[in-house]
Design a protein around this motif. Structure first.
Motif, short mmCIF file in Angstrom:
data_model
loop_
_atom_site.label_atom_id
_atom_site.label_comp_id
_atom_site.label_asym_id
_atom_site.label_seq_id
_atom_site.Cartn_x
_atom_site.Cartn_y
_atom_site.Cartn_z
N ALA A 245 0.84 -1.16 -0.05
CA ALA A 245 -0.24 0.20 -0.02
C ALA A 245 0.91 1.32 0.07
CB ALA A 245 -0.95 0.08 1.23
N ARG A 246 2.18 1.16 0.54
CA ARG A 246 3.08 2.48 0.63
C ARG A 246 3.97 2.50 -0.14
NH1 ARG A 246 -0.74 3.31 2.03
NH2 ARG A 246 -1.70 2.58 3.97
N ARG A 247 4.75 1.54 -0.66
CA ARG A 247 5.78 1.29 -1.47
C ARG A 247 5.80 2.00 -2.74
NH1 ARG A 247 10.06 1.95 1.70
NH2 ARG A 247 9.36 1.31 3.74
N GLY A 248 4.65 1.84 -3.45
CA GLY A 248 4.45 2.52 -4.62
C GLY A 248 5.41 1.92 -5.80
N ASP A 249 5.40 2.73 -6.82
CA ASP A 249 6.12 2.60 -8.08
C ASP A 249 6.79 3.75 -8.67
OD1 ASP A 249 6.74 1.92 -10.81
OD2 ASP A 249 4.99 0.70 -11.19
N PRO A 250 8.24 3.56 -8.68
CA PRO A 250 8.78 4.80 -9.07
C PRO A 250 8.51 5.10 -10.71
CG PRO A 250 10.36 2.78 -9.38
CD PRO A 250 9.12 2.45 -8.66
N ASP A 251 7.86 4.45 -11.35
CA ASP A 251 7.62 4.82 -12.73
C ASP A 251 6.11 5.67 -12.82
OD1 ASP A 251 9.98 3.84 -13.77
OD2 ASP A 251 8.95 1.83 -13.93
N ARG A 252 5.52 5.77 -11.69
CA ARG A 252 4.18 6.51 -11.61
C ARG A 252 4.40 7.80 -11.25
NH1 ARG A 252 -0.12 3.18 -8.42
NH2 ARG A 252 -1.52 4.28 -9.91
N PRO A 253 3.27 8.72 -11.45
CA PRO A 253 3.73 10.18 -11.24
C PRO A 253 3.90 10.14 -9.76
CG PRO A 253 1.75 9.87 -12.40
CD PRO A 253 2.07 8.33 -12.21
N LEU A 254 4.54 11.42 -9.27
CA LEU A 254 4.94 11.61 -7.90
C LEU A 254 3.43 11.76 -7.25
CD1 LEU A 254 7.66 14.54 -7.86
CD2 LEU A 254 7.52 12.43 -6.36
N VAL A 255 3.25 11.32 -6.12
CA VAL A 255 2.07 11.51 -5.16
C VAL A 255 1.81 13.00 -4.98
CG1 VAL A 255 3.00 11.19 -2.82
CG2 VAL A 255 0.76 10.20 -3.39
N GLY A 256 2.72 14.05 -4.97
CA GLY A 256 2.45 15.31 -4.35
C GLY A 256 2.96 15.35 -3.20
N GLU A 257 2.76 16.55 -2.71
CA GLU A 257 3.20 16.95 -1.16
C GLU A 257 2.23 16.43 -0.05
OE1 GLU A 257 4.01 21.16 -0.76
OE2 GLU A 257 5.47 21.01 -2.32
N MET A 258 2.74 15.39 0.42
CA MET A 258 1.79 14.66 1.35
C MET A 258 2.78 13.94 2.48
SD MET A 258 -0.90 11.33 0.70
CE MET A 258 -1.91 12.59 0.02
N SER A 259 2.35 13.68 3.66
CA SER A 259 2.86 13.49 5.05
C SER A 259 2.82 11.85 4.95
CB SER A 259 2.43 13.94 6.18
OG SER A 259 1.23 13.44 6.45
N ALA A 260 3.41 11.37 5.51
CA ALA A 260 3.51 9.66 5.68
C ALA A 260 2.09 9.38 6.36
CB ALA A 260 4.63 9.02 6.58
N ARG A 261 1.83 10.13 7.33
CA ARG A 261 0.58 10.01 8.15
C ARG A 261 -0.70 9.98 7.21
NH1 ARG A 261 0.79 9.46 13.22
NH2 ARG A 261 2.47 11.04 13.63
N GLN A 262 -0.64 11.14 6.56
CA GLN A 262 -1.69 11.48 5.70
C GLN A 262 -1.83 10.39 4.63
OE1 GLN A 262 -3.98 14.02 6.16
NE2 GLN A 262 -5.12 12.86 4.85
#
Length: 175
Positions: A69-86
């Motif tokens: 759920a958290r690790r994501g994909d380096p080839d996807r777009p940036l998630v934007g400005e967000m905290s780990a908690r959010q």
């Protein structure tokens, strides 16, 4: 104020290199998001805990669910400005669009028995986006318990203590 570091009895070079090689094998699996393989370097009941003001997750199955759920994909777009908690609250892959690296230093190895080690170290996470911008997570100290099973080392527990009490609220990869 931090307690003074207690003295650590020296370990032999062979054990020190074994531990270094363990981490040199383990951490790139996480960086490459090879999560099932990373979790095979942990005991079945292994745990990862983030303090202060964080969370503790126990067992390979629960860890895999959280990491997917958290690790994501380096080839996807940036998630934007967000905290780990959010990101956790919103079920967002915090590390989308990011290549991350783990950096360890000042490793202290304290044998508890022939097959159990406490390993403490300082750690930092760097994050690089597709444009080459580098940012860092707050620095940490880490305390691992490693156990030897069938001649191999495994992480039984990892406690990550963040140097900032508000580490989980830091904005991820700020503009």
């Amino acid at each position: 104020m931090h307690a003074p570091q207690r003295s650590t009895r020296p370990v032999d070079a062979q054990l020190y290199v074994e531990v270094l090689q363990f981490y040199a094998r383990q951490m790139p699996l996480l960086e490459e998001r090879r999560l099932e393989e990373f979790l095979e370097t942990m005991t079945e009941d292994g745990s990862i805990e983030h303090v202060p003001n964080g969370w503790r997750i126990e067992g390979r199955k629960a860890l895999l669910t959280e990491m997917r759920a958290r690790r994501g994909d380096p080839d996807r777009p940036l998630v934007g400005e967000m905290s780990a908690r959010q990101a956790r609250a919103d079920e967002v892959a915090y590390y989308d669009g990011i290549v991350y690296r783990y950096w360890f230093d000042r490793m202290r190895i304290e044998p508890q028995s022939d097959d159990v080690l406490q390993v403490g170290y300082q750690a930092m996470v760097s994050m690089t986006d597709a444009a080459g911008k580098v940012s860092f997570e707050p620095t940490t100290t880490v305390q691992d318990v490693l156990v030897r099973q069938d001649g191999e080392w495994y992480t039984r527990s990892r406690r990550v203590t963040h140097d900032s009490p508000n580490w989980a609220d830091k904005i991820h990869n700020p503009s």
